[in-house]
Scaffold this motif. Structure first.
Motif, short mmCIF file in Angstrom:
data_model
loop_
_atom_site.label_atom_id
_atom_site.label_comp_id
_atom_site.label_asym_id
_atom_site.label_seq_id
_atom_site.Cartn_x
_atom_site.Cartn_y
_atom_site.Cartn_z
N THR A 1 0.15 -4.49 -14.22
CA THR A 1 -0.41 -4.13 -12.92
C THR A 1 -1.82 -3.61 -13.10
OG1 THR A 1 1.78 -3.51 -12.13
CG2 THR A 1 -0.09 -2.72 -10.85
N GLY A 2 -2.71 -3.99 -12.18
CA GLY A 2 -4.08 -3.48 -12.17
C GLY A 2 -4.31 -2.59 -10.98
N LEU A 3 -4.71 -1.35 -11.21
CA LEU A 3 -4.99 -0.39 -10.14
C LEU A 3 -6.50 -0.34 -9.91
CD1 LEU A 3 -2.67 2.48 -11.45
CD2 LEU A 3 -2.10 0.69 -9.80
N MET A 4 -6.93 -0.77 -8.73
CA MET A 4 -8.36 -0.85 -8.44
C MET A 4 -8.63 -0.49 -6.99
SD MET A 4 -8.86 -4.40 -10.53
CE MET A 4 -7.99 -4.52 -12.09
N ASP A 5 -9.89 -0.18 -6.69
CA ASP A 5 -10.23 0.20 -5.33
C ASP A 5 -10.53 -1.03 -4.49
OD1 ASP A 5 -12.76 -0.61 -6.05
OD2 ASP A 5 -13.56 1.41 -6.28
N GLY A 6 -10.94 -0.80 -3.24
CA GLY A 6 -11.11 -1.89 -2.28
C GLY A 6 -12.14 -2.93 -2.66
N GLU A 7 -13.03 -2.61 -3.58
CA GLU A 7 -14.04 -3.59 -4.00
C GLU A 7 -13.41 -4.82 -4.62
OE1 GLU A 7 -18.14 -3.76 -6.69
OE2 GLU A 7 -16.92 -1.95 -6.63
N PHE A 8 -12.22 -4.67 -5.22
CA PHE A 8 -11.55 -5.77 -5.90
C PHE A 8 -10.58 -6.51 -4.98
CE2 PHE A 8 -13.03 -2.90 -9.11
CZ PHE A 8 -13.37 -3.69 -10.19
N ASP A 9 -10.58 -6.16 -3.69
CA ASP A 9 -9.62 -6.78 -2.76
C ASP A 9 -9.85 -8.29 -2.64
OD1 ASP A 9 -7.45 -6.48 -0.91
OD2 ASP A 9 -8.88 -6.87 0.70
N SER A 10 -11.09 -8.73 -2.81
CA SER A 10 -11.40 -10.16 -2.70
C SER A 10 -10.82 -10.97 -3.86
CB SER A 10 -12.92 -10.37 -2.64
OG SER A 10 -13.54 -9.86 -3.81
N LEU A 11 -10.31 -10.29 -4.88
CA LEU A 11 -9.76 -10.98 -6.06
C LEU A 11 -8.25 -11.18 -5.98
CD1 LEU A 11 -11.70 -9.14 -8.93
CD2 LEU A 11 -12.36 -11.23 -7.74
N ARG A 12 -7.63 -10.76 -4.88
CA ARG A 12 -6.17 -10.84 -4.78
C ARG A 12 -5.65 -12.26 -5.03
NH1 ARG A 12 -3.11 -6.69 -2.64
NH2 ARG A 12 -4.25 -4.96 -1.65
N SER A 13 -6.31 -13.23 -4.43
CA SER A 13 -5.84 -14.62 -4.57
C SER A 13 -6.34 -15.28 -5.84
CB SER A 13 -6.31 -15.44 -3.36
OG SER A 13 -7.73 -15.44 -3.26
N LEU A 14 -7.22 -14.60 -6.59
CA LEU A 14 -7.81 -15.19 -7.79
C LEU A 14 -7.18 -14.67 -9.08
CD1 LEU A 14 -11.58 -15.00 -6.72
CD2 LEU A 14 -10.05 -16.97 -6.54
N VAL A 15 -6.72 -13.43 -9.04
CA VAL A 15 -6.12 -12.83 -10.24
C VAL A 15 -4.66 -13.24 -10.31
CG1 VAL A 15 -5.52 -10.68 -11.40
CG2 VAL A 15 -7.71 -10.88 -10.20
N ASP A 16 -4.34 -14.10 -11.27
CA ASP A 16 -2.96 -14.57 -11.43
C ASP A 16 -2.35 -14.15 -12.76
OD1 ASP A 16 -4.51 -16.10 -13.06
OD2 ASP A 16 -3.84 -18.05 -12.29
N VAL B 1 -4.42 -2.75 -4.92
CA VAL B 1 -5.69 -2.24 -4.40
C VAL B 1 -5.44 -1.02 -3.53
CG1 VAL B 1 -7.72 -2.79 -3.01
CG2 VAL B 1 -6.72 -4.53 -4.49
N THR B 2 -6.25 0.01 -3.69
CA THR B 2 -6.09 1.23 -2.91
C THR B 2 -6.52 1.01 -1.46
OG1 THR B 2 -8.32 2.00 -3.45
CG2 THR B 2 -6.55 2.64 -4.95
N ALA B 3 -6.17 1.95 -0.61
CA ALA B 3 -6.57 1.89 0.80
C ALA B 3 -8.06 2.20 0.92
CB ALA B 3 -5.74 2.87 1.61
N ALA B 4 -8.58 2.00 2.10
CA ALA B 4 -10.01 2.23 2.34
C ALA B 4 -10.37 3.69 2.06
CB ALA B 4 -10.35 1.87 3.78
N HIS B 5 -11.55 3.89 1.47
CA HIS B 5 -12.09 5.21 1.15
C HIS B 5 -11.27 5.96 0.11
CE1 HIS B 5 -14.70 4.46 4.53
NE2 HIS B 5 -13.65 4.39 5.37
N GLU B 6 -10.40 5.26 -0.62
CA GLU B 6 -9.64 5.87 -1.70
C GLU B 6 -10.13 5.33 -3.05
OE1 GLU B 6 -5.48 5.39 -1.22
OE2 GLU B 6 -5.34 6.74 0.50
N HIS B 7 -9.90 6.10 -4.08
CA HIS B 7 -10.32 5.71 -5.43
C HIS B 7 -9.16 5.90 -6.40
CE1 HIS B 7 -14.56 5.30 -4.30
NE2 HIS B 7 -14.39 6.39 -3.56
#
Length: 199
Positions: A143-158, A164-170
């Motif tokens: 499992t990878g724990l990352m903030d919202g910046e990595f949300d665009s990688l959901r469909s790419l990281v296999d 991914v954390t919620a908005a404004h969380e780290h």
């Protein structure tokens, strides 16, 4: 003292020859209109020691010690207990330069790599490199724990599950490691004997 200075200046004017060679030039009148005597060259060596130009420019490079790779076998107890890894990752900045930093939650193994920009393709490539490092030693990132910046990688990281954390969380673990890395880098910087360090 004055004759020593004359001898030292004479060596500099003729491109720092060896003392023995310069002594041969002086009495043999190889140098026209040269007021320097052999005694001046001898006095220069006695007063100032070996010529710095000769030492720095004519000393051959010493053979360096061979590079030896120290590889250690991973204790089976560690691999069996921590084969599945939870990874925390984020992007940090040092002097406006972005770096992808990661730390495993159980092993505490940290990686830092410079990235050109914060696009999805660059971040994905960085995560691939991290995943490869762990797989080389027999670990599997679960499992990878990352903030919202990595949300665009959901469909790419296999290659692991992206959480991914919620908005404004780290992710606290990466925030703490970023602080540690920056503190240690700053501590090293303050011990350097330079007023300015080029970027």
């Amino acid at each position: 003292m004055q004759t020593g200075e004359i001898g030292s200046e004479g060596l500099a004017m003729v491109s720092q020859p060896l003392n023995s060679g310069f002594k041969g030039m002086v009495p043999g009148k190889t140098l026209l209109n040269c007021p320097i005597l052999s005694e001046d060259v001898k006095n220069a060596h006695t007063i100032y020691g070996p010529n710095i130009g000769c030492l720095a420019g004519k000393t051959t490079r010493q053979r360096p010690d061979p590079v030896v790779g120290n590889f250690f076998h991973l204790p089976p107890e560690i691999l069996s207990s921590h084969k599945s890894v939870w990874l925390a990752a984020d992007v940090m900045y040092v002097n406006k330069i972005p770096f992808l930093i990661s730390v495993s939650c159980n092993l505490k193994f940290t990686t830092v790599q410079r990235i050109r920009k914060r696009t999805a393709a660059v971040l994905l490539d960085g995560l691939h490199k991290i995943d490869k490092i762990y797989k080389q030693r027999g670990f599997n990132i679960e499992t990878g724990l990352m903030d919202g910046e990595f949300d665009s990688l959901r469909s790419l990281v296999d290659f692991f599950t992206l959480n991914v954390t919620a908005a404004h969380e780290h992710v606290p673990k990466t925030e703490l490691m970023i602080r540690v890395v920056k503190e240690r880098a700053w501590a090293v910087f303050l011990t350097l004997p330079f007023c300015k360090v080029s970027a």
